[in-house]
Scaffold this motif. Structure first.
Motif, PDB file in Angstrom:
ATOM      1  N   SER A   1     -15.803 156.206  35.289  1.00  0.00           N
ATOM      2  CA  SER A   1     -15.658 154.927  36.007  1.00  0.00           C
ATOM      3  C   SER A   1     -15.260 155.146  37.462  1.00  0.00           C
ATOM      4  O   SER A   1     -15.636 154.379  38.343  1.00  0.00           O
ATOM      5  N   HIS A   2     -14.486 156.192  37.713  1.00  0.00           N
ATOM      6  CA  HIS A   2     -14.111 156.542  39.085  1.00  0.00           C
ATOM      7  C   HIS A   2     -13.612 157.986  39.101  1.00  0.00           C
ATOM      8  O   HIS A   2     -13.817 158.712  38.137  1.00  0.00           O
ATOM      9  N   GLN A   3     -12.960 158.391  40.180  1.00  0.00           N
ATOM     10  CA  GLN A   3     -12.730 159.819  40.420  1.00  0.00           C
ATOM     11  C   GLN A   3     -11.347 160.317  40.028  1.00  0.00           C
ATOM     12  O   GLN A   3     -11.018 161.460  40.312  1.00  0.00           O
ATOM     13  N   ASP A   4     -10.534 159.476  39.373  1.00  0.00           N
ATOM     14  CA  ASP A   4      -9.164 159.904  39.098  1.00  0.00           C
ATOM     15  C   ASP A   4      -9.105 161.071  38.102  1.00  0.00           C
ATOM     16  O   ASP A   4      -9.978 161.203  37.249  1.00  0.00           O
ATOM     17  N   PRO A   5      -8.041 161.885  38.185  1.00  0.00           N
ATOM     18  CA  PRO A   5      -7.971 163.084  37.335  1.00  0.00           C
ATOM     19  C   PRO A   5      -7.928 162.783  35.837  1.00  0.00           C
ATOM     20  O   PRO A   5      -8.435 163.583  35.031  1.00  0.00           O
ATOM     21  N   ASP A   6      -7.357 161.643  35.449  1.00  0.00           N
ATOM     22  CA  ASP A   6      -7.290 161.336  34.012  1.00  0.00           C
ATOM     23  C   ASP A   6      -8.679 161.031  33.461  1.00  0.00           C
ATOM     24  O   ASP A   6      -8.863 160.886  32.255  1.00  0.00           O
ATOM     25  N   ILE A   7      -9.647 160.930  34.333  1.00  0.00           N
ATOM     26  CA  ILE A   7     -11.013 160.609  33.925  1.00  0.00           C
ATOM     27  C   ILE A   7     -11.919 161.811  34.068  1.00  0.00           C
ATOM     28  O   ILE A   7     -12.716 162.142  33.197  1.00  0.00           O
TER      29      ILE A   7
ATOM     30  N   LEU B   1     -11.427 148.174  42.269  1.00  0.00           N
ATOM     31  CA  LEU B   1     -10.661 147.763  41.085  1.00  0.00           C
ATOM     32  C   LEU B   1     -10.469 148.985  40.183  1.00  0.00           C
ATOM     33  O   LEU B   1     -11.021 149.026  39.101  1.00  0.00           O
ATOM     34  N   HIS B   2      -9.723 150.007  40.512  1.00  0.00           N
ATOM     35  CA  HIS B   2      -8.999 150.081  41.769  1.00  0.00           C
ATOM     36  C   HIS B   2      -9.629 151.007  42.804  1.00  0.00           C
ATOM     37  O   HIS B   2      -9.274 150.974  43.978  1.00  0.00           O
ATOM     38  N   SER B   3     -10.543 151.859  42.364  1.00  0.00           N
ATOM     39  CA  SER B   3     -11.113 152.830  43.301  1.00  0.00           C
ATOM     40  C   SER B   3     -12.199 152.182  44.159  1.00  0.00           C
ATOM     41  O   SER B   3     -12.869 151.233  43.723  1.00  0.00           O
TER      42      SER B   3
ATOM     43  N   GLY C   1     -12.319 150.086  32.359  1.00  0.00           N
ATOM     44  CA  GLY C   1     -11.643 151.115  33.150  1.00  0.00           C
ATOM     45  C   GLY C   1     -10.178 150.770  33.366  1.00  0.00           C
ATOM     46  O   GLY C   1      -9.471 150.381  32.430  1.00  0.00           O
ATOM     47  N   ASP C   2      -9.723 150.875  34.603  1.00  0.00           N
ATOM     48  CA  ASP C   2      -8.307 150.597  34.879  1.00  0.00           C
ATOM     49  C   ASP C   2      -7.982 149.109  34.908  1.00  0.00           C
ATOM     50  O   ASP C   2      -6.811 148.721  34.877  1.00  0.00           O
ATOM     51  N   LEU C   3      -8.988 148.276  35.009  1.00  0.00           N
ATOM     52  CA  LEU C   3      -8.726 146.837  35.008  1.00  0.00           C
ATOM     53  C   LEU C   3      -8.372 146.399  33.582  1.00  0.00           C
ATOM     54  O   LEU C   3      -9.095 146.727  32.635  1.00  0.00           O
TER      55      LEU C   3
END
Ligand code: FE
Length: 249
Positions: A70-76, A139-141, A158-160
């Motif tokens: 969904s985006h680039q965060d490390p948990d993903i 949202l949020h990236s 995702g994070d939403l």
């Protein structure tokens, strides 16, 4: 494993207990349709080997064809290299982040199997089901997508919709659940305007459940609607920062 949707040729499953220690709790979700699987936001290094072996029980490795980030965060995305090395899958990520992920150690051998998603979104066929990759930027990236499965009517958000500190996997009392979401959304979501744009789009979808990447699922059309209505009334991010920044000291 929690089964969110269960038809003989189409399933949606969730693992909510693979995170450990100080890791933020995260859900790993998968759509399996006619023997073909898409894994969504598959987590970091310590999660990936567990998830990989658990999925082996429900879909053959050859069916693991799609990995959605969904985006680039490390948990993903931290285990992108592992997933691409042990499967033949194609991965999908916002075009904004394509040049950043090689820093996670993605081998040149497999990096071309990560496909950029353009800003407007895409459709990915999974076992004949057209999964809609829908824009949820900021949202949020800044390059951020969600997936809507029209067959099970599941929105993977995702994070939403994320919640922290709750010990249940599905929301039954919405009002009591708000306290687990509010702080996260006010601080991690940067823009009320982006929220409103998302709410307008989400209301055009027929939604039976919303499955975020952290915390509890909104398990019914009614709970999903309550979440969307709650978001519609929320002010977040920069719109709460009335006092500007100050240099410390
Ligand atoms: Fe994130």
């Amino acid at each position: 494993m929690i089964t969110l949707y269960d038809e003989p040729d189409h399933k949606v499953v969730m693992y909510d207990d693979l995170s450990q220690g100080s890791m933020v709790q995260s859900n790993q979700l998968a759509v399996i349709s006619k023997g073909e699987c898409m894994v969504l936001d598959p987590g970091g290094h310590k999660v990936y080997s567990q998830l990989f072996s658990m999925l082996a029980g429900i879909v053959p490795a050859s069916g693991l064809k799609h990995i959605f980030f969904s985006h680039q965060d490390p948990d993903i995305i931290a285990a992108a290299n592992g997933w691409l090395m042990v499967t033949d899958a194609t991965a999908y990520l916002s075009e904004l982040w394509m040049r950043f992920i090689p820093h996670f150690g993605v081998d040149d051998l497999v990096v071309e199997r990560i496909r950029p998603i353009p800003d407007e979104g895409a459709i990915i066929m999974v076992g004949g089901t057209p999964l809609k990759v829908i824009p949820a930027h900021f949202l949020h990236s800044s390059g951020n997508f969600q997936v809507y499965d029209p067959r099970s009517k599941t929105l993977f958000s995702g994070d939403l919709g994320a919640s922290l500190g709750n010990d249940y996997w599905k929301v039954e009392d919405f009002d009591a659940h708000v306290k687990h979401m509010e702080g996260f959304h006010r601080r991690y979501m940067p823009s009320t305007r982006a929220i409103k744009m998302w709410v307008t789009m989400a209301r055009t979808l027929e939604i039976d459940r919303i499955a975020p990447q952290h915390g509890a699922v909104f398990p019914s059309p009614e709970m999903s609607r309550r979440f969307i209505d709650w978001l519609d009334g929320l002010t977040v991010g920069v719109d709460l920062m009335d006092e500007g920044f100050r240099v410390p000291g």
